[in-house]
Design a protein around this motif. Structure first.
Motif, short mmCIF file in Angstrom:
data_model
loop_
_atom_site.label_atom_id
_atom_site.label_comp_id
_atom_site.label_asym_id
_atom_site.label_seq_id
_atom_site.Cartn_x
_atom_site.Cartn_y
_atom_site.Cartn_z
N GLU B 26 64.52 16.09 113.52
CA GLU B 26 64.26 14.67 113.82
C GLU B 26 65.32 14.05 114.73
N ASP B 27 66.45 14.70 114.95
CA ASP B 27 67.50 14.10 115.78
C ASP B 27 68.25 15.21 116.52
N ASP B 28 68.15 15.19 117.84
CA ASP B 28 68.80 16.24 118.65
C ASP B 28 70.31 16.22 118.54
N ARG B 29 70.86 15.12 118.06
CA ARG B 29 72.33 15.03 117.96
C ARG B 29 72.85 15.75 116.73
N VAL B 30 71.96 16.14 115.84
CA VAL B 30 72.40 16.82 114.61
C VAL B 30 72.73 18.27 114.93
N ILE B 31 73.91 18.70 114.49
CA ILE B 31 74.29 20.11 114.60
C ILE B 31 74.78 20.57 113.23
N LEU B 32 74.70 21.86 113.03
CA LEU B 32 75.19 22.45 111.78
C LEU B 32 76.33 23.40 112.15
N LEU B 33 77.49 23.17 111.53
CA LEU B 33 78.68 23.96 111.82
C LEU B 33 79.16 24.61 110.53
N GLY B 34 79.53 25.87 110.59
CA GLY B 34 80.11 26.46 109.40
C GLY B 34 80.28 27.96 109.53
N GLY B 73 84.32 18.73 113.68
CA GLY B 73 83.11 18.01 113.28
C GLY B 73 83.35 16.51 113.27
N VAL B 74 84.51 16.11 112.74
CA VAL B 74 84.84 14.68 112.70
C VAL B 74 84.96 14.14 114.14
N GLY B 75 85.64 14.88 115.00
CA GLY B 75 85.77 14.44 116.39
C GLY B 75 84.43 14.38 117.10
N ALA B 76 83.56 15.32 116.79
CA ALA B 76 82.22 15.31 117.39
C ALA B 76 81.42 14.11 116.89
N ALA B 77 81.59 13.77 115.61
CA ALA B 77 80.88 12.62 115.06
C ALA B 77 81.35 11.31 115.71
N MET B 78 82.62 11.28 116.11
CA MET B 78 83.17 10.08 116.76
C MET B 78 82.65 9.90 118.18
N THR B 79 82.07 10.96 118.73
CA THR B 79 81.77 10.95 120.17
C THR B 79 80.31 11.25 120.47
N GLY B 80 79.43 11.09 119.49
CA GLY B 80 78.01 11.14 119.82
C GLY B 80 77.16 12.15 119.07
N LEU B 81 77.77 13.15 118.46
CA LEU B 81 76.98 14.11 117.68
C LEU B 81 76.91 13.64 116.22
N ARG B 82 76.00 14.26 115.48
CA ARG B 82 75.89 13.96 114.04
C ARG B 82 75.98 15.28 113.28
N ALA B 114 85.22 -0.09 115.47
CA ALA B 114 84.95 0.36 116.85
C ALA B 114 84.52 1.83 116.88
N LEU B 115 85.00 2.61 115.94
CA LEU B 115 84.57 4.01 115.82
C LEU B 115 83.72 4.14 114.57
N SER B 116 82.72 5.02 114.64
CA SER B 116 82.02 5.39 113.42
C SER B 116 81.98 6.91 113.36
N VAL B 117 81.88 7.42 112.15
CA VAL B 117 81.98 8.87 111.94
C VAL B 117 80.81 9.34 111.09
N PRO B 118 79.65 9.50 111.73
CA PRO B 118 78.46 9.94 110.98
C PRO B 118 78.47 11.45 110.77
N ILE B 119 79.08 11.87 109.69
CA ILE B 119 79.21 13.31 109.43
C ILE B 119 78.84 13.60 107.98
N VAL B 120 78.27 14.76 107.76
CA VAL B 120 78.00 15.22 106.39
C VAL B 120 78.89 16.43 106.11
N ARG B 169 71.40 10.68 107.98
CA ARG B 169 71.06 9.42 108.65
C ARG B 169 72.11 8.34 108.43
N ASP B 170 72.98 8.53 107.46
CA ASP B 170 73.98 7.52 107.16
C ASP B 170 74.94 7.36 108.34
#
Lengths: 306, 328
Positions: B26-34, B73-82, B114-120, B169-170
């Motif tokens: 549902e969202d191209d910005r979502v990536i799975l890292l691990g 992952g946190v840095g990626a969440a700050m810059t456009g990925l989820r 000013a920054l948000s960090v949408p990460i799981v 989605r959070d």
């Protein structure tokens, strides 16, 4: 560079006089690194820095009034007074923030490089850090990730010789950061960090490599911290002759001399630049003094996003 | 919300996989890292098939380098990925706590939004299989103690999928904690789920309010079947946000509260719930708030020793009956 010098000099005084709360770490003597690296970046390039980050943040284009107000903890500060000296940030200019955890910026900037690559943003991501942070695992983990993923990341090591109170040579057998980098198959350059033109040119080369998809670069920028680890640190651990030797290589004076010798500027013009910087800092300081504190309810705002 | 109802009954681990696939879809910005989440399909096969379907730019294998890739992952969440970042065992947050505790949960606040960090931060726990003291810890109270971090612990097949989707989605950081003892559990995938932050009354009852989350929900429901007391079992679903109102409403009727969790008892989340109940509805209580949890010891390897420490349906039922007996 003149603006950073004026800013840091004033901040040192304001902290001594009790006008700025918290902890303050100045970058006096290291101005050529900030100006040389950030001068080679685009406004939308990402940058993460350290507890000693005022110069980098200013050089990346942050508003001077917002910076000074943030150090005062005012509502008009870049972070509304909730970040402070060690956490100034301005994401609109790619400034992802100063960071009070030594080495923490490198994994974060790796993620920014990942966003740039996967989302096709075309941005370079730069992490400033000191040579002391090279002894943190984050340097090695982040550098390895950037290398295997070919990320457009510049590791800008500000090698000022001291990790807090400790000389670099006492904390590692391999004093050369570029030398330690070799283990990761990453291109590295060691540069005179007090020569702003040399820093700028090296960064240009690094940016070019990043933008062309060749992966990360380490820049080891040799410089010196004039003041202590924190403002008020008497620095009993530094040999006086060493400190004097570096003060004699003041990066601002070196830059001014080069400009005059090349005919790019006159001494009078350079004096005017310094005076303008002083005036700018005067105005920012007065504005910060007059600015309001954040409203009490701001303490509870932005704990959670959205 | 996606409808997978036709696939029922589904295993808990399959539901996580469905949630991951839906989030990536549902969202191209979502990536799975691990570590080993890619072609290998994950150490417990939870991510199987995702790499084939979404490719190596969305489902990314990392070195065994948690501080590096969780921080990235946190840095990626700050810059456009989820990013959804997998931490293979929850115990391993020990080697990547800085990006969770000092970065993801602080940067939004310190920058005044000013920054948000949408990460799981996806991780799993679960004692009971002789995994030893470094692979068995339920550390949710540690995470819940960090302001700014949401903490969810799905106990059902439906929540395994839907809380994951809600977490992705959070707009901020969420720790999503699976329990590997539930991986093989089958259940019906239901539609129209509860939102993140709402507790669920898993079983109504009259005598004792039993508050739990994660794996021990099963134990509590088993206890409710056999106990002579009538248990109202509440599945909190998330510790942060904490839907304490649902607990209060139940306690107002039952007058007795028992908190059950797999994490060690001392300074656990049960203490927070007991304190809140004591502060807010003390006058309605017929008996003290009690807890059933694992004693505060490192988990031993020996199966019998391990079993002796973990909460059991029998212990839960006995505690509930004790509460009824000591009531005023």
């Amino acid at each position: 560079m003149a603006l950073i010098r004026a800013f840091e000099t004033r901040v040192s005084e304001l902290y001594r006089d009790g006008e700025i709360p918290g902890f303050v770490h100045t970058s006096l003597g290291q101005e050529a690194v900030a100006a040389g690296v950030c001068g080679a970046l685009r406004e939308d390039d990402y940058m993460a820095t350290t507890h000693r980050g005022h110069g980098h943040v200013l050089a990346k284009g942050a508003d001077v009034d917002g910076m000074m107000a943030e150090l005062f903890g005012r509502a008009t500060g870049l972070c509304g007074g909730k970040g402070g000296s060690m956490h100034v940030a301005d994401p609109a200019r790619g400034i992802l923030g100063a960071n009070a955890i030594v080495g923490a910026g490198m994994p974060l900037i790796t993620g920014a490089g990942l966003s740039s690559k996967l989302l096709g943003q075309g941005r370079v991501a730069v992490a400033f850090f000191g040579e002391g942070a090279v002894n943190q695992g984050t340097f090695h983990e982040a550098l390895n990730l950037c290398a295997i993923w070919d990320l457009p990341v510049i590791f800008a090591c500000e090698n000022n010789g001291y990790a807090e109170f400790s000389a670099n040579a006492d904390m590692t057998r391999v004093a050369s950061v570029a030398g330690r980098t070799a283990a990761y198959g990453v291109h590295a350059e060691t540069v005179d960090g007090n020569d702003v033109a040399a820093v700028h040119e090296a960064t240009d080369r690094a940016v070019e490599r990043c933008r062309s998809g060749e992966g990360p670069v380490v820049l080891e920028l040799m410089t010196y911290r004039w003041h202590g680890h924190y403002e008020g640190d008497a620095q009993p651990y530094k040999p006086e002759a060493e400190a004097q030797e570096w003060r004699d290589r003041d990066p601002l004076i070196l830059a001014e001399r080069a400009l005059v010798e090349s005919g790019a500027a006159t001494a009078d013009e350079l004096a005017a630049v310094r005076a303008a910087a002083e005036a700018r800092i005067d105005a920012a300081t007065e504005a910060a003094r007059q600015a309001p504190d954040p409203a009490p309810e701001e303490a509870f705002a932005h704990v959670f996003a959205g | 919300m996606s409808s997978q109802a036709e696939i029922v009954p589904t295993r808990y681990m399959e539901a996580i996989n469905l949630g991951l696939a839906d989030a990536l879809e549902e969202d191209d910005r979502v990536i799975l890292l691990g570590i080993d989440v890619g072609a290998g399909g994950g150490i417990f096969t939870v991510t199987r098939g995702l790499h084939e379907r979404f490719g190596s730019e969305r489902v990314i294998d990392t070195p065994i380098s948690e501080m590096g890739y969780v921080g990235a992952g946190v840095g990626a969440a700050m810059t456009g990925l989820r990013p959804i970042v997998e931490i293979m065992f929850m115990d391993f947050i020990s080697v990547c706590l800085d990006p969770i505790m000092n970065q993801a949960t602080k940067l939004g606040y310190m920058t005044n939004g000013a920054l948000s960090v949408p990460i799981v931060f996806r991780m799993q726990t679960g004692a009971g299989r002789s995994a030893g003291a470094q692979h068995s810890q339920s550390l949710e109270a540690m995470l819940a103690h960090i302001p700014g971090l949401k903490v969810v612990m799905p106990a059902t097949v439906t929540d395994a999928r839907d809380l994951l989707l809600e977490a992705v989605r959070d707009p901020g950081p969420v720790a999503y904690i699976e329990n590997r003892r539930l991986y093989a559990m089958k259940g019906d995938l239901e539609t129209d789920p509860l939102p993140l932050g709402k507790a669920r009354v898993a079983r109504p009852g009259d005598d004792v309010t039993v508050v739990t989350w994660g794996q021990t929900l099963r134990d509590c429901l088993k206890a409710a079947e056999t106990s002579s007391a009538s248990l109202e079992v509440i599945d909190l679903r998330s510790l942060v946000p904490l839907d304490i109102e649902t607990v209060y409403r139940s306690a107002e009727r039952t007058g007795r509260v028992l908190v059950v969790h797999e994490a060690v008892q001392d300074f656990g989340a049960g203490a927070e719930i007991a304190a809140r109940v004591g502060e807010e509805v003390f006058d309605l209580l017929l008996a003290p708030v009690r807890r059933v949890a694992t004693p505060a010891v490192p988990m031993p390897f020996n199966p019998a020793l391990e079993r002796s420490l973990l909460p059991s349906p029998e212990a839960i039922a006995a505690a509930a009956e004790g509460l009824v007996a000591e009531g005023r």
